[in-house]
Motif scaffolding. Structure first.
Motif, short mmCIF file in Angstrom:
data_model
loop_
_atom_site.label_atom_id
_atom_site.label_comp_id
_atom_site.label_asym_id
_atom_site.label_seq_id
_atom_site.Cartn_x
_atom_site.Cartn_y
_atom_site.Cartn_z
N SER A 53 0.88 -1.28 0.05
CA SER A 53 0.18 0.01 -0.13
C SER A 53 0.84 1.42 0.05
CB SER A 53 -0.98 0.22 1.21
OG SER A 53 -0.17 -0.03 2.26
N ARG A 54 0.17 2.18 -0.40
CA ARG A 54 0.84 3.40 -0.46
C ARG A 54 -0.25 4.64 -0.33
NH1 ARG A 54 6.11 5.16 -2.95
NH2 ARG A 54 7.42 3.51 -2.33
N VAL A 55 0.27 5.94 0.39
CA VAL A 55 -0.76 7.03 0.40
C VAL A 55 0.13 8.23 -0.45
CG1 VAL A 55 -2.02 6.13 2.25
CG2 VAL A 55 0.07 7.57 2.66
N LEU A 56 -0.18 9.22 -0.76
CA LEU A 56 -1.65 9.91 -0.65
C LEU A 56 -1.91 10.25 -2.07
CD1 LEU A 56 -4.18 10.18 1.09
CD2 LEU A 56 -3.12 12.58 1.21
N ALA A 57 -2.87 9.47 -3.02
CA ALA A 57 -2.91 9.57 -4.43
C ALA A 57 -3.92 10.97 -4.55
CB ALA A 57 -3.26 8.41 -4.98
N THR A 58 -3.38 11.93 -4.33
CA THR A 58 -4.26 13.14 -4.51
C THR A 58 -4.55 13.28 -6.28
OG1 THR A 58 -3.44 14.36 -2.72
CG2 THR A 58 -4.51 15.64 -4.62
N LEU A 59 -5.77 13.63 -6.53
CA LEU A 59 -6.22 13.69 -8.16
C LEU A 59 -6.53 12.20 -8.56
CD1 LEU A 59 -6.15 16.14 -9.91
CD2 LEU A 59 -4.44 15.06 -11.28
N ALA A 60 -6.51 11.19 -7.71
CA ALA A 60 -6.76 9.85 -8.23
C ALA A 60 -7.78 9.73 -9.31
CB ALA A 60 -6.66 8.68 -7.02
N PRO A 61 -9.08 10.07 -8.97
CA PRO A 61 -10.12 9.88 -9.70
C PRO A 61 -10.04 10.40 -11.09
CG PRO A 61 -10.86 10.65 -7.58
CD PRO A 61 -9.58 10.76 -7.87
N PHE A 62 -8.92 11.63 -11.25
CA PHE A 62 -8.87 12.31 -12.44
C PHE A 62 -7.46 12.29 -13.11
CE2 PHE A 62 -11.14 14.64 -9.02
CZ PHE A 62 -12.35 14.23 -9.53
N ALA A 63 -6.74 11.16 -12.74
CA ALA A 63 -5.57 10.85 -13.51
C ALA A 63 -5.74 9.89 -14.44
CB ALA A 63 -4.52 10.54 -12.24
N ASP A 64 -4.70 9.76 -15.52
CA ASP A 64 -4.89 8.58 -16.49
C ASP A 64 -3.88 7.72 -15.95
OD1 ASP A 64 -6.43 9.84 -18.61
OD2 ASP A 64 -4.74 11.33 -18.63
N GLU A 65 -2.79 7.88 -15.34
CA GLU A 65 -1.70 7.01 -14.84
C GLU A 65 -1.32 7.25 -13.34
OE1 GLU A 65 1.08 5.65 -17.33
OE2 GLU A 65 -0.23 5.51 -18.94
N LEU A 66 -0.88 6.41 -12.60
CA LEU A 66 -0.29 6.57 -11.11
C LEU A 66 1.37 6.40 -11.44
CD1 LEU A 66 -0.85 6.22 -8.26
CD2 LEU A 66 -0.80 4.06 -8.42
N ALA A 67 2.06 7.15 -10.71
CA ALA A 67 3.35 7.10 -10.53
C ALA A 67 3.84 6.65 -8.99
CB ALA A 67 4.14 8.46 -10.87
N VAL A 68 5.12 5.80 -8.97
CA VAL A 68 5.51 5.53 -7.70
C VAL A 68 6.83 6.08 -7.94
CG1 VAL A 68 6.29 3.69 -6.23
CG2 VAL A 68 4.07 3.69 -7.03
N TYR A 69 7.60 6.56 -6.99
CA TYR A 69 9.06 7.17 -7.03
C TYR A 69 9.45 7.25 -5.56
CZ TYR A 69 7.20 11.89 -7.47
OH TYR A 69 6.27 13.05 -7.42
N PRO A 70 10.46 7.53 -5.21
CA PRO A 70 10.93 7.85 -3.89
C PRO A 70 10.43 9.36 -3.39
CG PRO A 70 13.07 7.16 -5.13
CD PRO A 70 11.72 7.46 -6.19
N GLY A 71 9.83 9.16 -2.18
CA GLY A 71 9.28 10.33 -1.48
C GLY A 71 10.68 10.88 -0.48
N SER A 72 11.40 9.93 0.06
CA SER A 72 12.80 10.29 0.80
C SER A 72 13.66 8.83 0.94
CB SER A 72 12.32 10.84 1.99
OG SER A 72 11.18 10.04 3.07
N ALA A 73 14.63 8.80 1.36
CA ALA A 73 15.45 8.00 1.65
C ALA A 73 14.94 6.95 2.46
CB ALA A 73 16.69 8.30 1.93
N MET A 74 15.27 5.68 2.39
CA MET A 74 14.79 4.53 3.41
C MET A 74 16.39 3.91 3.50
SD MET A 74 11.49 3.14 1.33
CE MET A 74 12.69 2.07 0.02
N PRO A 75 17.13 4.40 4.37
CA PRO A 75 18.38 3.77 4.76
C PRO A 75 18.37 2.46 5.14
CG PRO A 75 17.77 5.40 6.57
CD PRO A 75 16.57 5.49 5.26
N ASN A 76 17.22 1.90 6.00
CA ASN A 76 17.40 0.71 6.61
C ASN A 76 16.28 -0.30 6.09
OD1 ASN A 76 19.43 1.27 8.60
ND2 ASN A 76 17.54 2.60 9.56
N ALA A 77 15.86 -0.07 4.82
CA ALA A 77 14.68 -0.92 4.11
C ALA A 77 15.31 -1.99 3.41
CB ALA A 77 13.68 -0.01 3.31
N ALA A 78 14.53 -2.98 3.53
CA ALA A 78 14.91 -4.31 2.48
C ALA A 78 14.92 -3.79 0.94
CB ALA A 78 13.87 -5.43 2.52
#
Length: 499
Positions: A185-210
């Motif tokens: 899961s992720r948040v917060l897709a503002t404009l979701a009803p009115f978008a053609d496509e969805l982007a996922v990219y870094p919001g900030s660093a995750m130094p200890n993430a898998a």
């Protein structure tokens, strides 16, 4: 296709996406009562680029087709000033109330494509090439793009980012014959009803993430397995006289569930590459995107100042010193915003790989101030408006032949009739006091990070060289004024090494 019209945009929303509003799966975004107003408002934004083509459109560098100027990859200060005009026209349409008009993501991805070298680090050449190709597609098909870059909040005691592997957070499950399978899961897709496509990219660093959490990609909104759960609608399906903002500017916000979603290989920009994920946003992203965000903020503040002043004039309080002080406070915020944008553009420079961005320093300071300024502006408008915000006859009352003469007599303003007075104070209430006004205030408090996070960023990333030089003049002199030590001899917290 090049730059689309509003009609073409609305046709593009007729897909099979799984989007829920108030416990109901929406079958037609364009026709749904909670969404139709904003859908048609966004269509007007697409039409605006043609009506104001001199400001909003430019030729594609390769094909010559007209594309929105927000897709420009700036290579000079003049390019940034050219982009400014187009961004300003879009911001003026919603007076800054819509924070996720498509130009936001257009500018974001233009900046990404301009720094292909950053995305190609650590063996990620294929992902970088995919991103550059996608940015051209975004521009040439005039795609309305939204994003979801914030990790879902479950237990803040564990931090804001995944530590190790967290099955709740978006992650790669496995490779497929066509790409990868993702879940979470992720948040917060503002404009979701009115978008053609969805982007996922870094919001900030995750130094200890898998590594499996380190993902970036773009996919259509109707991709199987994608589910969008919207917050309660704050739209009011009524005429624009009675609800001038609520009837059209609820851009919506959605929680996103990836229920075993396949991402095609050519749509994948980062594939479990934690090093790239943790570094790609650190250099030019802020300085690039903040031109768009701060032009929007400046526009909103200038509108608020004009609105509050016009209200005060309508009830003849604008000449009273207490009211003048309140109005002057909003004017001050608006001028600081204008000056910050101007300074940032004038001091623009190359940020690497030929990409020009604004000077980030004034925009970083402005960004840190806005989460407190906007709630304060709303408070001022409500103080200036006082009870008058609640004495606003509806259109039906104004059109009643028996009521109208009485309303004209008893609810007029200074220099304006009752209808214009009602329109003015309805604008103010919809801006600050309705459900839409409350949502927008909450949005501004956490837009691009909370005030605390932005103040920390201002402290961490502002250049201290001159401040240290001014300080060290006194810390490094003896009683007779002669220098007794070099900056390196001071403790780290005092000397130049701290910068």
């Amino acid at each position: 296709m090049a730059a689309r019209t509003g009609e073409q945009f609305l046709r593009g929303l007729k897909d099979g996406r799984e989007l829920w509003v108030g416990g109901e799966r929406v079958r037609s975004i364009v026709d749904h009562p909670a969404l139709t107003g904003a859908a048609h408002a966004l269509a007007e934004v697409f039409d605006l680029q043609h009506a104001a083509a001199d400001d909003c459109l430019m030729p594609d560098p390769e094909t010559g087709e007209p594309i929105n100027v927000s897709h420009m990859i700036p290579h000079s200060r003049e390019d940034l000033l050219r982009r400014h005009r187009g961004l300003e026209r879009v911001a003026e349409y919603s007076v800054g109330l819509m924070g996720r008009t498509p130009d936001y993501m257009n500018v974001t991805f233009a900046g990404f494509a301009g720094r292909r070298d950053e995305w190609a680090r650590n063996g990620n050449d294929e992902g970088a090439d995919n991103l550059v190709r996608y940015q051209k597609k975004l521009a040439r098909e005039d795609i309305s793009l939204t994003h979801t870059i914030v990790h879902s909040t479950v237990d803040l005691a564990k931090g804001k980012y995944p530590v190790g592997f967290d099955p709740v957070q978006l992650h790669k499950v496995e490779n497929t014959s066509n790409g990868i399978l993702v879940r979470g899961s992720r948040v917060l897709a503002t404009l979701a009803p009115f978008a053609d496509e969805l982007a996922v990219y870094p919001g900030s660093a995750m130094p200890n993430a898998a590594d499996v959490h380190a993902l970036a990609f773009c996919i259509p909104m109707d991709t199987p397995g994608l589910k969008f759960i919207c917050r309660d609608s704050v739209a009011v399906n009524t005429n624009r006289y009675e609800h001038p903002f609520s009837s059209r500017f609820d851009e919506q916000d959605a929680f996103v569930i990836f229920d075993d979603v396949e991402v095609p290989r050519d749509r994948l920009f980062i594939d479990a590459n934690l090093e790239v994920y943790n570094t790609v946003m650190k250099t030019s992203w802020w300085s690039n995107i903040m031109q768009q965000t701060m032009i929007r903020a400046q526009t909103k503040l200038e509108f608020a100042w004009g609105l509050a002043t016009r209200m005060a004039e309508a009830i003849n309080s604008a000449s009273q010193p207490p009211t003048q002080q309140l109005l002057g406070e909003i004017a001050m915020y608006a001028e600081f915003a204008r000056s910050s944008v101007f300074a940032a553009e004038q001091a623009a420079h190359e940020h690497g790989n030929g990409l020009w961005c604004c000077d980030g320093r004034p925009l970083l300071a402005l960004r840190a101030a806005l989460p407190t300024w906007f709630p304060r502006v709303n408070e001022i408008i409500r103080v200036v408006g006082s009870h008058n915000l609640l004495t606003t006859p509806a259109l039906g009352a104004l059109q009643d032949k028996d009521l109208r003469p009485l309303i004209d007599k008893y609810l007029r303003g200074v220099g304006i009739d009752a209808e214009q007075r009602s329109r003015l104070f309805r604008l103010a209430w919809d801006f600050t006091g309705t459900a839409l006004g409350s949502r927008n205030e909450q949005y501004e408090r956490f837009y691009l990070g909370s005030v605390g996070r932005n103040l920390i960023n201002a402290q961490l990333f502002t250049d201290r060289k001159r401040a240290n030089r001014l300080l060290d003049r006194f810390l490094l002199e003896d009683c007779d004024g002669t220098q007794q030590a070099s900056p390196s001899a001071l403790p780290r917290s005092l000397g130049q090494a701290a910068s």
